[in-house]
Design an enzyme around this catalytic site. Structure first.
Site, PDB file in Angstrom:
ATOM      1  N   HIS A  81      44.772  32.938 116.933  1.00 13.05           N
ATOM      2  CA  HIS A  81      43.563  33.560 116.388  1.00 13.05           C
ATOM      3  C   HIS A  81      43.002  34.510 117.439  1.00 13.05           C
ATOM      4  O   HIS A  81      42.782  34.122 118.589  1.00 13.05           O
ATOM      5  CB  HIS A  81      42.534  32.488 116.036  1.00 13.05           C
ATOM      6  CG  HIS A  81      41.232  33.044 115.562  1.00 13.05           C
ATOM      7  ND1 HIS A  81      41.110  33.738 114.369  1.00 13.05           N
ATOM      8  CD2 HIS A  81      39.999  33.034 116.120  1.00 13.05           C
ATOM      9  CE1 HIS A  81      39.852  34.113 114.221  1.00 13.05           C
ATOM     10  NE2 HIS A  81      39.168  33.696 115.267  1.00 13.05           N
ATOM     11  N   ARG A 130      33.309  35.877 139.995  1.00 19.17           N
ATOM     12  CA  ARG A 130      32.527  37.035 140.453  1.00 19.17           C
ATOM     13  C   ARG A 130      33.265  37.873 141.478  1.00 19.17           C
ATOM     14  O   ARG A 130      32.778  38.945 141.867  1.00 19.17           O
ATOM     15  CB  ARG A 130      31.192  36.557 141.040  1.00 19.17           C
ATOM     16  CG  ARG A 130      30.320  35.815 140.033  1.00 19.17           C
ATOM     17  CD  ARG A 130      28.961  35.486 140.603  1.00 19.17           C
ATOM     18  NE  ARG A 130      28.212  36.679 140.945  1.00 19.17           N
ATOM     19  CZ  ARG A 130      26.989  36.664 141.495  1.00 19.17           C
ATOM     20  NH1 ARG A 130      26.388  35.514 141.752  1.00 19.17           N
ATOM     21  NH2 ARG A 130      26.374  37.796 141.780  1.00 19.17           N
ATOM     22  N   ASP A 171      42.451  39.113 113.623  1.00 20.22           N
ATOM     23  CA  ASP A 171      42.310  37.762 113.072  1.00 20.22           C
ATOM     24  C   ASP A 171      43.496  36.876 113.440  1.00 20.22           C
ATOM     25  O   ASP A 171      43.360  35.937 114.210  1.00 20.22           O
ATOM     26  CB  ASP A 171      42.111  37.789 111.557  1.00 20.22           C
ATOM     27  CG  ASP A 171      41.712  36.421 111.023  1.00 20.22           C
ATOM     28  OD1 ASP A 171      40.976  35.697 111.733  1.00 20.22           O
ATOM     29  OD2 ASP A 171      42.135  36.075 109.919  1.00 20.22           O
TER      30      ASP A 171
END
Length: 320
Positions: A143, A248, A182
């Site tokens: 998906h 980060r 999808d």
């Protein structure tokens, strides 16, 4: 993960480049091929059937054809009886060579498709091997949205409603290309090579909540879509929460395993105000640099360590 088979009828009808024509064994066209390898039974025809790969497509080239046509009477009958003693799924004669009548009889009786092609043996094996590799490759469904950004195939994943299709739509508007929305069909064509594509039904279509189903090719033009793409990066979109820690520095080399292949993974926090399409574009360009051996995060870390060793940067700067 599944390893599907392919019917002989699909090979016959869907691949005109092979130049195949049916000679006998029409009732066996639904026989399924499960191996991407082919077999030339030259040694077996001489009577050596140890390790005979009978479950593969049998290719009769010039050598095999010359050998069986040199046999007559009882010798040919014994050769055919021994050969067809095994369960065979398909036999193909190349170079336009005509199989002997006894092969035609056996194939009709045992429902073994007997096919002929005018293509040379070498070229035919090259073509059919490519077809079988694609058709029989291990595959799975995921998906998400697969999109090409600056030449990099990026699989956008995340929970339903997180903004995958909207992000892809903005990228398409910026000139990038949609592969699948999808449901993405992923095939492993080698030990480190994943190809993503879309079903014929969903191809070039996208669902946007509030708008419904869109045909991207009709709206943005043929240059906005492509049928398949190598998957080189997965970007997992997650809703931003204070409890979650996100990378980060870029020094974490995260990967996600798909069909046994490790694909680079980025977990990207989503919240109002963040321009996700621009971040995805930057991630694609950064991935291209990494492929060329240039890693900005690693280079900065190395440079910082040198500065620390030289005392040019305080390890514990004063707090205000």
């Amino acid at each position: 993960m599944s390893v599907p088979g392919i019917n002989v009828s699909n090979i016959l009808k869907d691949h005109p480049e092979l130049g195949l024509k049916l000679i006998a064994g029409e009732d066996g066209l639904q026989n399924r091929i499960h191996s991407s390898e082919i077999n030339r039974p030259g040694l077996s025809l001489t009577g050596f059937y140890e390790s005979f790969a009978h479950d593969r497509i049998q290719i009769f080239g010039k050598g095999e054809w010359a050998y069986i046509t040199s046999k007559e009477g009882e010798d040919l009958e014994k050769l055919a009886a021994d050969f067809f003693h095994f369960h065979l799924n398909c036999i193909i004669f190349t170079h336009g060579n005509v199989p002997p009548p006894i092969f035609v009889e056996y194939c009709d009786r045992l429902n073994i498709p007997l096919l002929g092609s005018d293509v040379s043996t070498h070229k035919f094996i090259t073509l059919i091997s490519q077809i079988l590799d694609r058709s029989l490759a291990p595959r799975t469904m995921r998906h998400g949205v697969l999109i090409e950004v600056f030449g990099i195939g990026i699989l956008l994943s995340g929970k339903s409603g997180v903004g995958k299709s909207e992000t892809a739509l903005e990228l398409i508007e910026r000139g990038h290309r949609l592969v699948a929305d999808d449901m993405v069909e992923i095939r492993r064509l080698s030990e480190s090579y994943l190809i993503g594509t879309c079903s014929d039904l969903l191809r070039h279509h996208m669902e946007i909540r509030g708008l419904g189903i869109l045909n991207i090719k009709d709206i943005f033009g043929i240059g906005s879509v492509r049928d398949h793409k190598l998957i080189e990066l997965i970007i997992h979109l997650e809703e931003w929460t204070e409890e979650k820690e996100f990378d980060r520095t870029g020094l974490e080399n995260r990967t996600e395993e798909v069909l046994g292949v490790n694909i680079p993974l980025i977990k990207l926090p989503v919240r109002p105000g963040r321009n996700i399409p621009i971040i995805v574009e930057t991630a694609a360009m950064n991935q291209r640099l990494k492929k060329l051996g240039k890693n900005a995060a690693a280079e900065f870390s190395q440079k910082l360590n040198i500065y620390l060793q030289q005392g040019k940067v305080e390890r514990n700067p004063p707090q205000n």
